[in-house]
Design a protein around this motif. Structure first.
Motif, short mmCIF file in Angstrom:
data_model
loop_
_atom_site.label_atom_id
_atom_site.label_comp_id
_atom_site.label_asym_id
_atom_site.label_seq_id
_atom_site.Cartn_x
_atom_site.Cartn_y
_atom_site.Cartn_z
N THR A 197 1.00 -1.32 -0.37
CA THR A 197 0.35 0.05 -0.08
C THR A 197 0.63 1.61 -0.10
O THR A 197 2.29 0.98 0.19
CB THR A 197 -0.61 0.34 0.85
OG1 THR A 197 -0.06 0.09 2.70
CG2 THR A 197 -1.79 -1.02 0.84
N ASN A 222 -5.68 -2.87 -0.96
CA ASN A 222 -5.32 -1.61 -1.15
C ASN A 222 -6.26 -0.40 -1.63
O ASN A 222 -5.73 0.91 -1.22
CB ASN A 222 -4.16 -1.69 -2.61
CG ASN A 222 -2.61 -3.03 -2.05
OD1 ASN A 222 -2.71 -3.42 -1.06
ND2 ASN A 222 -2.19 -2.99 -2.67
N SER A 267 -7.14 0.83 1.49
CA SER A 267 -6.50 2.04 2.34
C SER A 267 -5.99 2.76 1.73
O SER A 267 -5.72 4.08 1.93
CB SER A 267 -5.19 0.81 2.21
OG SER A 267 -4.16 1.31 2.67
N HIS A 276 -6.38 6.57 3.05
CA HIS A 276 -5.08 7.36 4.00
C HIS A 276 -4.44 9.22 3.25
O HIS A 276 -3.86 9.72 2.56
CB HIS A 276 -3.83 7.19 3.79
CG HIS A 276 -3.81 5.70 4.57
ND1 HIS A 276 -3.59 4.60 4.35
CD2 HIS A 276 -4.00 5.93 6.32
CE1 HIS A 276 -4.43 3.86 6.30
NE2 HIS A 276 -3.85 4.93 7.06
#
Lengths: 56, 254
Positions: free
Chosen positions: B27, B213, B216, B220
């Motif tokens: 990631t 991914n 994630s 973020h």
């Protein structure tokens, strides 16, 4: 023979043929390529299969 | 930290490292953390921009002139061994146990490591998919056919990709072959759960890691990467759906 059985068997046979053919082709191709070992000695001289060559 | 004299060399290593890590399926969060950890150890200021196909690394040391380095992400498939090795390497660098030169050599070594043999991966994927079938209450016949169809579809996909066939076409064909093979339970009237076998036959093609991914990255704040990976995952899912549909239609229409 039932068409569904025919399709089922044809699918299995064709995948097996593709897998075997592809694997055999790759192995034969690998056999035809001689692997050369390139190595730089500590003094900067380039060697191929243990023989010194001029890498310029 | 002692830092490094050659900031550009360290930056080049970090650019290659980040592209290697991302290409192996890590990631963006992990990539950023690992890279900043090592940059701190090298004593350089680093800004990382991660884009879907490449990384940009801006390097500066002691408020001097900065350098912008690019590295392209290569497509070699997901490799957890490489991710683990590169993460361990970042900790060694952070602890001062590896210099830039040693880290460069180790990175080349990790990238050159071969993956598991195809037949082991195919067998493991077959067992995993058969286990999925069991989770969905499939009986032993369904599990056996799911194992067979997974191994065949997986192997076909590998062969086609090795022959430079487009990945989407490979996924469609693998899904179609898996659906037809899993229909053996229906065709030969074996077992009590042939529907579970057909439903589970294409599960191995579901792009789980890209979906994770993408989520994630989205969480973020890496929205561009998240959107790109999500689109790629949706594309693969659509292809496997088309393959499953074609397989079922071929058998139903005959």
């Amino acid at each position: 023979m039932d068409y569904q059985v025919l399709i089922f068997l044809l699918t299995i046979v064709s995948v097996v043929l593709v897998a075997v053919g592809s694997t055999t082709y790759r192995k034969l191709k690998a056999l035809n390529h001689k692997h050369h070992i390139f190595r730089y000695e500590d003094d900067g001289v380039c060697c191929v299969d243990g023989d010194e060559i001029d890498d310029e | 930290m002692a830092g490094v004299d050659n900031a550009e060399r360290a930056g080049r290593f970090l650019a290659l490292y980040s592209s290697g890590l991302l290409s192996s399926g890590a990631t963006t969060l992990r990539t950023e953390r690992n890279m900043l950890r090592m940059a701190d150890s090298f004593g350089i200021d680093v800004q990382l921009t991660i884009l879907p196909m490449h990384c940009e690394v801006s390097v500066r040391k002691d408020k001097g002139n900065g350098r912008l380095l690019f590295s392209e992400q290569y497509s070699r498939g997901i490799n957890f061994n490489a991710i683990t090795a590169m993460s361990r390497m970042s900790w060694k660098v952070a602890d001062g146990r590896l210099t830039v030169e040693q880290a460069e050599r180790l990175l080349s070594f990790v990238k050159a490591q071969s993956r598991y043999p195809d037949w082991i991966v195919a067998f493991a994927a077959g067992v995993a998919n058969a286990s999925f079938c069991r989770l969905f209450c499939g009986d032993l016949w369904a599990m056996a056919f799911v194992f067979l169809c997974t191994v065949m579809g997986f192997w076909l996909k590998r062969c086609l990709i090795h022959r430079s066939v487009d990945v989407r076409i490979a996924v469609i064909l693998a899904g179609m072959v898996s659906a037809i093979t899993a229909s053996g339970c229906y065709i030969f009237s074996l077992g009590a759960t042939p529907d579970v076998a057909v439903a589970a036959s294409v599960l191995y093609l579901v792009p789980g890691i890209p979906f994770i991914n993408a989520f994630s990255n989205f969480m973020h704040g890496h929205y561009v990467c998240a959107a790109a990976i999500f689109m790629h995952a949706i594309e693969t899912t659509a292809c496997l759906g088309i393959g499953l549909f074609c397989g079922v239609m071929i058998l139903n229409n005959l």
